[in-house]
Design an enzyme around this catalytic site. Sequence first.
Site, PDB file in Angstrom:
ATOM      1  N   ARG A 237      65.839 -16.176   1.649  1.00 31.11           N
ATOM      2  CA  ARG A 237      65.249 -15.135   2.500  1.00 31.11           C
ATOM      3  C   ARG A 237      63.777 -14.977   2.144  1.00 31.11           C
ATOM      4  O   ARG A 237      63.433 -14.617   1.011  1.00 31.11           O
ATOM      5  CB  ARG A 237      65.986 -13.805   2.292  1.00 31.11           C
ATOM      6  N   LEU A 238      62.899 -15.258   3.095  1.00 33.77           N
ATOM      7  CA  LEU A 238      61.461 -15.162   2.866  1.00 33.77           C
ATOM      8  C   LEU A 238      61.014 -13.734   3.168  1.00 33.77           C
ATOM      9  O   LEU A 238      60.713 -13.369   4.309  1.00 33.77           O
ATOM     10  CB  LEU A 238      60.708 -16.167   3.746  1.00 33.77           C
ATOM     11  N   ASP A 239      60.960 -12.936   2.121  1.00 36.46           N
ATOM     12  CA  ASP A 239      60.657 -11.515   2.265  1.00 36.46           C
ATOM     13  C   ASP A 239      59.209 -11.306   2.697  1.00 36.46           C
ATOM     14  O   ASP A 239      58.281 -11.880   2.118  1.00 36.46           O
ATOM     15  CB  ASP A 239      60.908 -10.801   0.935  1.00 36.46           C
ATOM     16  N   ALA A 240      59.015 -10.470   3.738  1.00 34.11           N
ATOM     17  CA  ALA A 240      57.668 -10.068   4.188  1.00 34.11           C
ATOM     18  C   ALA A 240      56.745 -11.261   4.403  1.00 34.11           C
ATOM     19  O   ALA A 240      55.533 -11.174   4.196  1.00 34.11           O
ATOM     20  CB  ALA A 240      57.052  -9.089   3.190  1.00 34.11           C
ATOM     21  N   VAL A 241      57.306 -12.362   4.860  1.00 30.80           N
ATOM     22  CA  VAL A 241      56.527 -13.607   4.958  1.00 30.80           C
ATOM     23  C   VAL A 241      55.363 -13.501   5.933  1.00 30.80           C
ATOM     24  O   VAL A 241      54.347 -14.201   5.790  1.00 30.80           O
ATOM     25  CB  VAL A 241      57.458 -14.781   5.334  1.00 30.80           C
TER      26      VAL A 241
END
Length: 581
Positions: A237-241
Site C-alpha cells: 500500500r503506497l501511503d499518501a503517494v
Amino acid sequence: MFAFNSQLRRKLLALVKSIYPDGDAPHIARRILETFWPDSAAPRQRARPPGNSLWSQTDSVVITYGNSFIDGEHKPLDLLHDFLDRYLGDAITGVHVLPFFPFTSDDGFAVTDYEAVNSTLGDWADINRIGDRFRLMSDLVLNHLSSQSRWFNEYRQGHEPYDSYFFEASPDDDLSAVVRPRAHRLLREVETSRGPRHVWCTFSHDQVDLNFANPDVLIDLLRIMRLHIDHGVRIIRLDAVAFIWKEIGTPCIHLPQTHDIVRLMRLLCDYTEERVVLLTETNVPNAENLSYFGNRNEAHAIYNFSLPPLILHALLHGTSRYLNHWQMGMPPAQLGCTYLNFTASHDGIGMRPAEGLLDDAEITETIETVKQFGGRVSMRAMPDGSQKPYELNIAFFDAMKGTVAGPDEWQFERFICSQTIMMGLEGIPAFYVHSLLGTGNDHDGVEKTGHNRAINRHRWDYPSLRGKLDDPRSVHARVLAEMKRRIGVRSRQSGFHPNATQFTMQFGEQLFGFWRQSLDRGQSIFAIHNVTAETITVPALSINLITGMTWTDLLTGEAIDPAHGEIEFEPYQCRWISNRS
C-alpha cells in the site's frame, strides 16, 4: 546489470531518465536493480502480463491495527492472529495490518524505523505468521518519516547521505498553489548543523516529507519495499503517494514524476517471482484517483474513495440519486487492474472524493447528521486561508444510527445494507475490523488523544470482546455473523469476480441496483438494495430476468418468478438475484 533482462533494463532506464533527467540514469538504474534483486536473486525472464489472475471472487480484506486487540498479557499481534484464525479464517483471505513499525505519532504513520516491527506489538516472526495464513498487506509510508527518526536526526547533523533526504523550502517561496490535506502550517523550522532550515510537512510537523528528487531516497524506499516482500507481504500500500514529488510553484500533488515513480514500482512488481499487488492510497476527487491506474502500468488496485461518502449520503437521505449517477460514470477497471472497495477505514470518511459528486447543500446536511450521531469533522486549509471539511470522523456503524430525520430503529439493517452494496460492486471488498464487529464511537479515545480519528480506532479488550461474540444476542455477534454469511455467499459466485461485467440499473431513487455477469458469461447477478426505511415493491418484469431460467435470491434462498408478480424489498433489504444458486 548485464545479468538482467534487456526489456526490463530498457523500460527501467526510460523511467529513470524521465524522473531524473539530469542524473546518471544508467548508474541509477543499475543501483535500483541491484537493490531490488540483491545477491543471487533474479527477476522473471518476462514481465507478468496484465490479467485477471491476481484476484478472484474469493478475495476480501480486513483492515486492522496490530493492537486492535489487547489483554495486558499477550503480544497484540498474537491476539490479532488468534482473532483472525478463530473468527475470520473461513471468510477473509487478506489482512492489512496498519503500520506495525516503531513510530512517534499518527497511530503508526510517523515511522521511526522502516525495517523493524514495533516491539510493543511483537516481531517479524509474528508478522510472518499472519502472512503464512493470509494475503498480507503492509504500508509503504513513503511520503514522510518521523521527525524523531534516525534518518531525520542524521539530516539535522548534516551527515551524508541523509543531509539531502528531506524536502526543504523557504518561507519566502510562493506556496499558495499547494494542495493541503491539513490545516497546520506547511513548513517547520528546524535547527541543523548548517543553520536553520525549513522542512516540508504535508501531514503534521512530526511527519517530515522526504525528498524524492534525490535518487538515493527512492532507492532506499525500494530496498524497504523488497524487505517487506521478503517478509511475506503481497500487497504493498503506497501511503499518501500523490504528494511525494514537490516543485515550488505547483500544487505539489499528482506531478508527472509521482506517476513515473509508481510506474517504476509497478515495473519491478511485474518482474518479481512473488505475486505482488501495488495499491495506491490517494484520497482525492474521483478523476484524480482514477489516474493512478495509468495505462495498465501504474497501480494494480486503487481505493474506491468516492464510495464511502456516497453510500453514507444515500442511506442518510434515502436516495440513490447521487450514488447511481456516480456509478453510471465509473469506468470498468482496465485489464490487470481492480478497485479496492470499502466504506470505513482507520481514517475518517473522506469528503474530497465527494467533490463534484455531491453539491454543497447535500454535503452540509450529511455533516450535520453525522455530528448528530456523535461524529466529528476534520478540516483542511485552502489557498485563500479558509478551511473546508476534509473528512468525517465517526464509526461507520454509528453513522447508520438513523437518517437526516434523526435516529431510528433501523441501525442494524441500514448498516448491513451499506456493507452489502460495497460487497457486490466491481472490485475487491475491504472491511475495517470495527465494521465487522459493529464497534461504536470511541469518545474516550478522542478525549484521551485529542485527535478526531481516535473515534474510529478503538482498542478492544480481547477477553471482553470474546465474551460479547460468544453471546449471539449481542450486536457485535449479530453484525459479525451476518457479515460473514454474506461474505461467504459472495465468495462462491463467479459473477462477483472483481473484474466481472457491471452495469448500473435504473429503479428510481429508493433502490440502488446493478447487474454483474461472470467472466465466462455463465452467471448473472442482479444486486438490488433498498436504501430507505420504507417497504418497496417492483414488478419482476422490470428486472429483465431471462424467462426459462431459475432465478434465486442468493441472500434468502427465495425463488424469483421472472414473469409474474412483484418483488418486495423490506426496509434496507438487499437481494442478489441470480441464475445460479
